[in-house]
Write a protein that holds these residues in place. Sequence first.
Motif, PDB file in Angstrom:
ATOM      1  N   VAL A  14     -44.220  46.471  56.445  1.00 34.87           N
ATOM      2  CA  VAL A  14     -44.980  46.373  57.430  1.00 34.87           C
ATOM      3  C   VAL A  14     -46.399  45.836  57.086  1.00 34.87           C
ATOM      4  N   VAL A  15     -47.047  46.007  56.152  1.00 36.90           N
ATOM      5  CA  VAL A  15     -48.249  45.598  55.666  1.00 36.90           C
ATOM      6  C   VAL A  15     -47.966  44.025  55.613  1.00 36.90           C
ATOM      7  N   GLY A  16     -47.084  43.369  55.147  1.00 31.85           N
ATOM      8  CA  GLY A  16     -46.923  41.931  54.987  1.00 31.85           C
ATOM      9  C   GLY A  16     -46.668  41.542  56.697  1.00 31.85           C
ATOM     10  N   ALA A  17     -45.938  42.325  57.359  1.00 31.68           N
ATOM     11  CA  ALA A  17     -45.820  41.722  58.593  1.00 31.68           C
ATOM     12  C   ALA A  17     -47.055  41.610  59.558  1.00 31.68           C
ATOM     13  N   LEU A  18     -47.845  42.743  59.562  1.00 30.23           N
ATOM     14  CA  LEU A  18     -49.147  42.985  59.782  1.00 30.23           C
ATOM     15  C   LEU A  18     -49.992  41.723  59.633  1.00 30.23           C
ATOM     16  N   ALA A  19     -49.928  41.375  58.331  1.00 33.51           N
ATOM     17  CA  ALA A  19     -50.796  40.263  57.880  1.00 33.51           C
ATOM     18  C   ALA A  19     -50.255  38.900  58.445  1.00 33.51           C
ATOM     19  N   LEU A  20     -48.979  38.910  58.682  1.00 28.45           N
ATOM     20  CA  LEU A  20     -48.565  37.432  59.128  1.00 28.45           C
ATOM     21  C   LEU A  20     -48.831  37.290  60.689  1.00 28.45           C
ATOM     22  N   ASP A  71     -30.131  42.859  61.671  1.00 24.24           N
ATOM     23  CA  ASP A  71     -28.938  42.699  60.756  1.00 24.24           C
ATOM     24  C   ASP A  71     -28.346  41.431  60.854  1.00 24.24           C
ATOM     25  N   ARG A  72     -29.267  40.533  61.373  1.00 23.19           N
ATOM     26  CA  ARG A  72     -28.634  39.035  61.256  1.00 23.19           C
ATOM     27  C   ARG A  72     -28.990  38.258  60.327  1.00 23.19           C
ATOM     28  N   GLU A  73     -28.375  37.072  59.915  1.00 24.46           N
ATOM     29  CA  GLU A  73     -28.969  36.347  58.955  1.00 24.46           C
ATOM     30  C   GLU A  73     -29.939  35.350  59.462  1.00 24.46           C
ATOM     31  N   VAL A  74     -31.221  35.720  59.397  1.00 27.40           N
ATOM     32  CA  VAL A  74     -32.243  34.978  59.929  1.00 27.40           C
ATOM     33  C   VAL A  74     -33.249  34.682  58.818  1.00 27.40           C
ATOM     34  N   ARG A  75     -34.105  33.530  58.825  1.00 29.51           N
ATOM     35  CA  ARG A  75     -35.070  33.235  57.653  1.00 29.51           C
ATOM     36  C   ARG A  75     -36.065  34.494  57.433  1.00 29.51           C
ATOM     37  N   ALA A  76     -36.529  34.649  56.377  1.00 29.72           N
ATOM     38  CA  ALA A  76     -37.265  35.973  56.000  1.00 29.72           C
ATOM     39  C   ALA A  76     -38.627  36.250  56.909  1.00 29.72           C
ATOM     40  N   GLU A  77     -39.306  35.069  57.231  1.00 27.17           N
ATOM     41  CA  GLU A  77     -40.462  35.155  57.934  1.00 27.17           C
ATOM     42  C   GLU A  77     -39.990  35.485  59.501  1.00 27.17           C
ATOM     43  N   ALA A  82     -40.380  39.722  63.480  1.00 27.61           N
ATOM     44  CA  ALA A  82     -39.507  40.733  64.524  1.00 27.61           C
ATOM     45  C   ALA A  82     -39.792  42.159  64.025  1.00 27.61           C
ATOM     46  N   ALA A  83     -40.091  42.466  62.870  1.00 27.88           N
ATOM     47  CA  ALA A  83     -40.416  43.850  62.418  1.00 27.88           C
ATOM     48  C   ALA A  83     -41.985  44.287  62.915  1.00 27.88           C
ATOM     49  N   ALA A  84     -42.853  43.080  62.590  1.00 25.02           N
ATOM     50  CA  ALA A  84     -44.158  43.334  63.081  1.00 25.02           C
ATOM     51  C   ALA A  84     -44.352  43.667  64.536  1.00 25.02           C
ATOM     52  N   ILE A  85     -43.565  42.904  65.395  1.00 24.11           N
ATOM     53  CA  ILE A  85     -43.518  43.050  66.879  1.00 24.11           C
ATOM     54  C   ILE A  85     -43.063  44.291  67.319  1.00 24.11           C
ATOM     55  N   GLN A 189     -46.526  30.586  66.319  1.00 24.76           N
ATOM     56  CA  GLN A 189     -45.747  30.497  65.309  1.00 24.76           C
ATOM     57  C   GLN A 189     -44.309  30.410  65.373  1.00 24.76           C
ATOM     58  N   MET A 190     -43.603  30.959  66.446  1.00 29.44           N
ATOM     59  CA  MET A 190     -41.973  30.621  66.759  1.00 29.44           C
ATOM     60  C   MET A 190     -41.941  29.401  67.063  1.00 29.44           C
ATOM     61  N   LEU A 191     -42.626  28.454  67.577  1.00 26.02           N
ATOM     62  CA  LEU A 191     -42.541  27.394  67.853  1.00 26.02           C
ATOM     63  C   LEU A 191     -42.665  26.573  66.679  1.00 26.02           C
TER      64      LEU A 191
END
Length: 195
Positions: A14-20, A71-77, A82-85, A189-191
């Motif tokens: 969560v901390v990493g996601a919030l930073a991103l 639960d899907r294979e997506v890049r870590a970022e 998604a977790a931050a959202i 970011q997603m683009l």
Amino acid sequence: MRRLTGFRALAALVVGALALTGCGAAAPGTAPPPVSTVVETNEFNATDVMFLQMAVPHHRSGLEIVRLAKDREVRAEVKTLAAAIEVTQLSEVDSMTKWLADWGKPEVAGDDPQLHAGHGGDHSTSPDAIAELAATGPAEFEKAFLNLLIGHQHNAVEIAKLEKEGGINPQAKDLATRIFDSRTAQISQMLGYIG
């Protein structure tokens, strides 16, 4: 290096996601994020109510979308975004439903398709589109996920514009500004991930 488990791993994520996503603590050498100076009131108008009644179901469908990436294979970022959202939108839904309850207003305005005609139409992501994403195969999932989420977050920006232009409730307007800014940044970011 020690492996993080349980709560510590979730907290680190969560901390990493919030930073991103531009939330949370400031990076070293930068100014801390501003503290909200919004004075809470129960003063509201029809635009404030419509904004919240459009945003609550919109956020909930967004939560359905981002949870598909767990639960899907997506890049870590992509998984981190998604977790931050998810964390952000859960908190926003809590605030919005509280305000509506405080104002004695229902969470949704109704099912009439013409209800949002004066607000630029219905900005929600259809259950069919979410179901189609859920059924997407592993090879195509990440791109389909990002495309659907970009469109979904663009609609959040449009809903926020309505509140920024016509609302009067300070906390709803502040939320609209935060939604406008964060979703615009997420789209960019997603683009970048797609490009």
